[in-house]
Design a protein around this motif. Structure first.
Motif, PDB file in Angstrom:
ATOM      1  N   GLU A  68      50.420  47.303  46.303  1.00 24.76           N
ATOM      2  CA  GLU A  68      49.806  46.091  45.394  1.00 24.76           C
ATOM      3  C   GLU A  68      49.948  44.673  45.812  1.00 24.76           C
ATOM      4  OE1 GLU A  68      48.043  46.551  42.404  1.00 24.76           O
ATOM      5  OE2 GLU A  68      47.932  48.593  42.906  1.00 24.76           O
ATOM      6  N   LEU A  69      48.860  43.929  45.612  1.00 22.96           N
ATOM      7  CA  LEU A  69      49.117  42.450  45.811  1.00 22.96           C
ATOM      8  C   LEU A  69      49.618  41.771  44.526  1.00 22.96           C
ATOM      9  CD1 LEU A  69      45.917  41.728  47.961  1.00 22.96           C
ATOM     10  CD2 LEU A  69      48.234  41.759  48.810  1.00 22.96           C
ATOM     11  N   PRO A  70      50.482  40.974  44.528  1.00 26.79           N
ATOM     12  CA  PRO A  70      50.973  40.220  43.409  1.00 26.79           C
ATOM     13  C   PRO A  70      49.843  39.541  42.834  1.00 26.79           C
ATOM     14  CG  PRO A  70      51.618  38.994  45.388  1.00 26.79           C
ATOM     15  CD  PRO A  70      50.757  40.303  46.072  1.00 26.79           C
ATOM     16  N   GLY A  71      49.730  39.346  41.489  1.00 27.20           N
ATOM     17  CA  GLY A  71      48.703  38.689  40.786  1.00 27.20           C
ATOM     18  C   GLY A  71      49.095  37.147  40.597  1.00 27.20           C
ATOM     19  N   LEU A  72      49.988  36.634  41.735  1.00 31.01           N
ATOM     20  CA  LEU A  72      50.145  35.264  41.421  1.00 31.01           C
ATOM     21  C   LEU A  72      49.656  34.819  42.871  1.00 31.01           C
ATOM     22  CD1 LEU A  72      53.921  35.609  40.517  1.00 31.01           C
ATOM     23  CD2 LEU A  72      51.766  34.871  39.041  1.00 31.01           C
ATOM     24  N   ARG A  73      49.258  33.295  42.834  1.00 27.07           N
ATOM     25  CA  ARG A  73      48.954  32.581  44.106  1.00 27.07           C
ATOM     26  C   ARG A  73      50.093  32.313  44.913  1.00 27.07           C
ATOM     27  NH1 ARG A  73      46.572  30.520  39.354  1.00 27.07           N
ATOM     28  NH2 ARG A  73      44.271  31.001  39.292  1.00 27.07           N
ATOM     29  N   GLU A  87      52.828  29.919  43.383  1.00 27.60           N
ATOM     30  CA  GLU A  87      53.227  30.622  42.139  1.00 27.60           C
ATOM     31  C   GLU A  87      54.574  31.624  42.650  1.00 27.60           C
ATOM     32  OE1 GLU A  87      49.628  30.304  39.123  1.00 27.60           O
ATOM     33  OE2 GLU A  87      49.715  32.068  40.370  1.00 27.60           O
TER      34      GLU A  87
END
Length: 190
Positions: A14-19, A22
């Motif tokens: 899963e890719l993180p939901g953060l830039r 961040e």
């Protein structure tokens, strides 16, 4: 081809939901005193790198960078380059990488096509950039609406080093050496 895509790429995650900035800030909070950068004799901790990036980001915001404004970064790959890239993202800008050794005409063309208005660079390493800005008809670091910001001077401006908390979308233009057009910008009015 399937082996390359599925076998060599490793397991799916899963890719993180953060830039990226961040994710970096999470690392700073977890390990502020750990070494983040070693560049020649320069050693910065995560906290120091974050503080420098935040000061640069504030200097960019003061100069009007927001809402995905394009920021050229004309630096060699060193500690200041890393702080500059993080600063662009933290300020809400779009990172435009420009090699300091590019010919002046190429730098001018890239800045123009990308709609770049702010460039981060270092003193003494910007000969081609200086020529590109001069060719555009300006003096004193601003030409054709492009403002050059020296990282050393931006650090010294006295901006705070705390996190900005700017809700932004960060991006990056990548320049094609064969076509001299930012990748993904073909047919776009940039």
């Amino acid at each position: 081809m399937a082996f390359q895509v599925e076998g060599l790429a490793g397991r799916r995650r899963e890719l993180p939901g953060l830039r990226v900035h961040e994710l970096f800030e999470e690392r700073v909070r977890a390990h502020p005193d750990a070494v983040a950068v070693v560049d020649g004799g320069r050693v910065w901790t995560y906290g120091e790198l974050n503080g420098r990036a935040n000061r640069l980001a504030r200097a960019l915001r003061v100069r009007g960078v927001e809402g995905e404004g394009v920021v050229g970064v004309v630096l060699g790959r060193n500690a200041h380059w890393l702080a500059s890239v993080l600063a662009v993202f933290k300020a809400g800008g779009v990172y435009l990488p420009i090699e300091p050794g590019f010919p002046a005409g190429r730098i001018a063309a890239v800045l123009s096509r990308a709609g770049c208005r702010v460039v981060l660079s270092e003193a003494g390493s910007t000969g081609s950039l200086d020529q590109a800005l001069a060719a555009a008809g300006g003096a004193g670091g601003g030409a054709g609406g492009v403002v050059r910001v020296l990282v050393e001077e931006a650090y010294a401006e006295g901006h705070g080093s705390g996190d900005l908390g700017v809700p932004v979308g960060a991006g990056s233009w990548r320049t094609s050496t064969s076509r001299r057009v930012p990748r993904g910008a073909e047919g776009c009015d940039v």
